[in-house]
Design an enzyme around this catalytic site. Sequence first.
Site, PDB file in Angstrom:
ATOM      1  N   ASP A  43      -6.898   0.748   1.853  1.00 29.34           N
ATOM      2  CA  ASP A  43      -7.479   2.067   2.197  1.00 29.34           C
ATOM      3  C   ASP A  43      -7.948   1.748   3.815  1.00 29.34           C
ATOM      4  O   ASP A  43      -8.555   2.600   4.557  1.00 29.34           O
ATOM      5  CB  ASP A  43      -8.459   2.687   1.404  1.00 29.34           C
ATOM      6  CG  ASP A  43      -9.534   1.838   0.900  1.00 29.34           C
ATOM      7  OD1 ASP A  43      -9.489   0.507   1.391  1.00 29.34           O
ATOM      8  OD2 ASP A  43     -10.391   2.044   0.236  1.00 29.34           O
ATOM      9  N   SER A  44      -7.793   0.411   4.327  1.00 31.91           N
ATOM     10  CA  SER A  44      -8.279   0.261   5.690  1.00 31.91           C
ATOM     11  C   SER A  44      -7.508   0.956   6.633  1.00 31.91           C
ATOM     12  O   SER A  44      -7.921   1.114   7.838  1.00 31.91           O
ATOM     13  CB  SER A  44      -8.292  -1.217   5.898  1.00 31.91           C
ATOM     14  OG  SER A  44      -6.912  -1.731   5.309  1.00 31.91           O
ATOM     15  N   ASP A  82      -4.140   0.479  -2.780  1.00 28.03           N
ATOM     16  CA  ASP A  82      -5.684   0.682  -2.861  1.00 28.03           C
ATOM     17  C   ASP A  82      -5.848   2.098  -3.640  1.00 28.03           C
ATOM     18  O   ASP A  82      -5.223   2.973  -3.213  1.00 28.03           O
ATOM     19  CB  ASP A  82      -6.423   0.720  -1.640  1.00 28.03           C
ATOM     20  CG  ASP A  82      -6.988  -0.728  -1.246  1.00 28.03           C
ATOM     21  OD1 ASP A  82      -7.026  -1.693  -2.154  1.00 28.03           O
ATOM     22  OD2 ASP A  82      -7.418  -0.711  -0.014  1.00 28.03           O
ATOM     23  N   LYS A 112      -5.139  -1.454  -6.510  1.00 32.49           N
ATOM     24  CA  LYS A 112      -6.555  -2.245  -6.477  1.00 32.49           C
ATOM     25  C   LYS A 112      -7.696  -1.645  -6.576  1.00 32.49           C
ATOM     26  O   LYS A 112      -7.762  -0.405  -5.833  1.00 32.49           O
ATOM     27  CB  LYS A 112      -6.260  -3.206  -5.228  1.00 32.49           C
ATOM     28  CG  LYS A 112      -7.377  -4.011  -4.916  1.00 32.49           C
ATOM     29  CD  LYS A 112      -7.245  -5.125  -3.634  1.00 32.49           C
ATOM     30  CE  LYS A 112      -7.309  -4.215  -2.308  1.00 32.49           C
ATOM     31  NZ  LYS A 112      -8.718  -4.038  -1.940  1.00 32.49           N
ATOM     32  N   GLU A 114     -11.982  -2.007  -6.222  1.00 25.72           N
ATOM     33  CA  GLU A 114     -13.249  -2.863  -5.712  1.00 25.72           C
ATOM     34  C   GLU A 114     -14.359  -2.893  -6.726  1.00 25.72           C
ATOM     35  O   GLU A 114     -14.381  -1.970  -7.376  1.00 25.72           O
ATOM     36  CB  GLU A 114     -13.381  -2.147  -4.580  1.00 25.72           C
ATOM     37  CG  GLU A 114     -12.669  -2.325  -3.254  1.00 25.72           C
ATOM     38  CD  GLU A 114     -13.172  -2.040  -1.935  1.00 25.72           C
ATOM     39  OE1 GLU A 114     -12.456  -1.770  -0.962  1.00 25.72           O
ATOM     40  OE2 GLU A 114     -14.486  -1.559  -1.873  1.00 25.72           O
ATOM     41  N   GLU A 181     -13.025 -11.497  -0.789  1.00 22.65           N
ATOM     42  CA  GLU A 181     -13.359 -11.264   0.582  1.00 22.65           C
ATOM     43  C   GLU A 181     -14.918 -11.626   0.888  1.00 22.65           C
ATOM     44  O   GLU A 181     -15.918 -11.272   0.470  1.00 22.65           O
ATOM     45  CB  GLU A 181     -13.296  -9.725   0.947  1.00 22.65           C
ATOM     46  CG  GLU A 181     -13.477  -9.375   2.385  1.00 22.65           C
ATOM     47  CD  GLU A 181     -12.815  -7.869   2.795  1.00 22.65           C
ATOM     48  OE1 GLU A 181     -12.993  -7.611   4.231  1.00 22.65           O
ATOM     49  OE2 GLU A 181     -12.450  -7.168   1.905  1.00 22.65           O
TER      50      GLU A 181
END
Length: 277
Positions: A43-44, A82, A112, A114, A181
Amino acid sequence: MKRPVDFFAMKENGEKITMITAYDYPSAKNVEQAEADMILVGDSLGMVVLGYDSTVPVTIDDMIHHTKAVKRGATDTFIVTDMPFMTYHGSVNETIQNARKIIQESGAHAVKLEGAGEVVNKIARLTEAGAPVVAHLGLTPQSVGLTGSYKVRAKSAQEAQELMDNALAVEAAGAIAIVLEAIPRQLAEKVSKALSIPTIGIGAGLETDGQVLVYHDIIGYGISRRAKFVKAYADIDETIEPALASYVKEVKAETFPEVKHSFTMAEEDLKGLYGRE
């Protein structure tokens, strides 16, 4: 194409796993040609290709759109997508439906998520439903609105223990891998040794089971500032910017296009255009 069972074997055999974050057809094609093991559609993309200030505005439809493009460019590579901001923090049923939509409509092989906490149960339920899940601990960009920074995480003993506990929890819930990360390399090494599933590091040192970087960071494309953990393997902006400037200059000066860039027609056909001599 490698599958989760192959990634487990790579960890077992000490073979490093390579993941590259890509967002579109040409970049995915390049990544597959480089023989990377996995592609992350992160999603970056909100910041890297859509120009947002954070990942928060990115939608499920954005992720599906870009994953479909990546899938067309990399038909033989394992693709992780994501789940964007707040798409897995509602009910379990909502989370499952959002993951189903992403996987069914985009062709992603895994999603994915978080964080830990309530997310651990979502990982477990998605796994039960047959959706492979990659976890993400340490610096979690979707939470920057709360934490206020992109600084390294888990530097204190208490924070390090919490991260270790969370890593064990997401593994127990069924995650197939964990992205670590921006955490101290010593902690990343301990986590990697404690888990049976692969760890993929970004800013987490050499001792993780694999590494991930963003395509644009690796090649130096559209990057104004690189994080400490990014190594630039090229700087194509240095080629792109003068090339575009040269194009603009030549069009203004009427030196492009030249004859060799143009098409022609026979003179007799030209004379006969609309019956005119």
